[in-house]
Scaffold this active site. Sequence first.
Site, short mmCIF file in Angstrom:
data_model
loop_
_atom_site.label_atom_id
_atom_site.label_comp_id
_atom_site.label_asym_id
_atom_site.label_seq_id
_atom_site.Cartn_x
_atom_site.Cartn_y
_atom_site.Cartn_z
N GLU A 1 0.86 -1.20 0.00
CA GLU A 1 0.00 0.00 0.00
C GLU A 1 0.90 1.25 0.00
OE1 GLU A 1 -3.82 -1.57 2.33
OE2 GLU A 1 -2.20 -1.12 3.70
N CYS B 1 -10.85 0.64 7.23
CA CYS B 1 -10.19 1.90 7.62
C CYS B 1 -10.75 3.11 6.89
CB CYS B 1 -8.68 1.79 7.40
SG CYS B 1 -8.22 1.24 5.75
#
Length: 675
Positions: free
Chosen positions: A343, A439
């Site tokens: 990520e 998230c």
Amino acid sequence: MVRTVGTPLDLRNIHVNDPFWKGEMELVRREVIPYQWNAINDRVEGAEPSYAMRNFKIAGKITAARKEQGAAYKEVIWPTNIFRPIPEDADHMEDRFYGFVFQDTDFSKWIEAVGYSLLQHPDPELERTADEAIDIVCAAQQPNGYLDTYYIINDMSKVFTNLKDYHELYCFGHLTEGAVAYYQATGKDKLLNAARRFADFVYSKFGREEGQIKGYPGHEIAEMALVRLYEVTGEDRYLELSKYFIDERGQHPYYFDKEHPDEAKRHGDAEWYHYYQAHRPVRQQDEATGHAVRAVYLYSGMADVARLTSDEELYKACLRLWDSIVNRKMYVTGGIGATNHGEAFLYDYELPNDLAYSETCAAIGLVFFARRMLQIDVDSKYADVMERALYNTVLSGMALDGKSFFYVNPLEVRPEACHKDERKFHVKPVRQKWFGCACCPPNIARLVSSVGAYAYTESDDTLFTHLYVGGTIEKDYSGTKVVWDVDSDLTGSGKIKITCREVSKADGAARDMTLALRVPDWCEFYNLNCGPYPHELKKGYEYISGSFKQGDVIEIEFKKSVRILESSSAVAEDHGKVAVSYGPFVYCIEEADNGRDLHMVSVCTDASKTRLGKLTIEGSEVTTIVLPGKREKAKTGALYQAYTKPEYDDCELTFIPYYTWANRGEGEMRVWVNR
Ligand code: FUB
Ligand code: ZN
């Protein structure tokens, strides 16, 4: 000298009524917050359970038993090496921790969004629900202040033994941010006191003294959360701890090596830990690397600490890291983090459109970083990036009905690839209801509902207007209170009217007051009418000063034009392509308007050929940009054949704002279009 030149507008002093932002905030209030409450209570059919509130309840029972039974309490120990325990069978559901190690943050982000939302829209029932949730969370807190359910439930002897990967300080940071927001919104300090006790525990455990842990968070956020706690409590130790975490990061020998000696043996001595921004001390860093969300959370904390401690060296590191992101590693949509692998950021200028990661949370973190840089230096270049990330990637993260979300925000999609090409499985062609690792949606909720604190900052004598979010603003100019009505149509006509509704002078003295109005980078011409008051352009802001009176009106109109953008030649991916923007919005083409095989179309780069239109997508009216284009005729013979000159059909290409894509089912999309 590095110092505070602006603080975010206190959200109690703004009432948002902006035609665009009010709608977004209402979506969060009506859709996201209630949905999220159900999600964190595992009541959403078909969605992966969060387990967050359940974990807090179990931890609460354990905490109570430990208190009641004292030394007689028989600890139940579970393994602490499973990152995401899931129930193996229903019989074992009870009394175990489930979900990701950071599942507590589902609650923390929810309570933060609730706090902001209550300020704009008081709701006694929601507040009661929030208070009950806080009771459940606080009941889990250990007598020493520790509050992370993963270790409370599994094994308290393992607390702070895996800072690198197990997110304890990340949970602590989010809990603190939520607690500060809820306290500021409601004045209720139960959760704030819990966060303080947790912070005091962390403070006692970390530091350079004998017996203390010389470590720092694997996933940053505690740095900026501690600053918020410092600012709300005035307790220096929280700022000190934040600075400690920042300065300790990346020191040799690596703390993470001491924590994980086996891994250290494997990786040898070369510069390591880019993923965690811990490869070298932060003051020596000059390139944004590693996990993008972690990076921008860290840089936000660094900017806070640099500002509050007048730390030039730390600020210079922030400037270099800012430059690395926005000049070499940021998508035109304000997205960051180009690869799914970790990520993370890729190397300079490597910005793949179809493989992009561009996590919603990372764009949110970039907004945080930008606002903090603006608090040090009111230069419109920071607000330009803040706006780019916010209006494009952050908003793209949420569907127009507020009911589904993107984690990854690609700039080019061919749905078949998302389904069949493993390299692109992370790219979803339609938004998802929720995520096991949830998230992003709650992060959108907390940012959108606090947008006023990004739109405006203030000093004693100046109100800095960065984003023109319309509303009523109260500003205290060293004792003279002014109520400003900001009537903003930034996303429409580009006209903004600011009326001085009320002036109340405590001492009757005339006082110079200033309004600083940002001139966005997309605007080439603007008209400013500020009546009798002088104005001066500095670093992209028009400063208008005077002893304002009730009834004064200041008008600014930003002329919008369609902009055809190209990227630096260094971005191989975008070579021969253009992107289109209008005002703060970056645009894209979608299959729904332009058919399939968008790689076969090319667009005319003469912006004067533009026709603006209107389209209703999912009940929202958006401005479309229609440009002439050409569609290459398909050559469908053999896989390979002798070259023949391409033939084209004329066509019209309809562009829609990027944040509105994927609201009409699955289809192709492109931001960068052949020219
Ligand atoms: O690790 C916690 C959060 O989950 C990160 O910030 C996101 O990138 C996702 O990995
Ligand atoms: Zn996220």
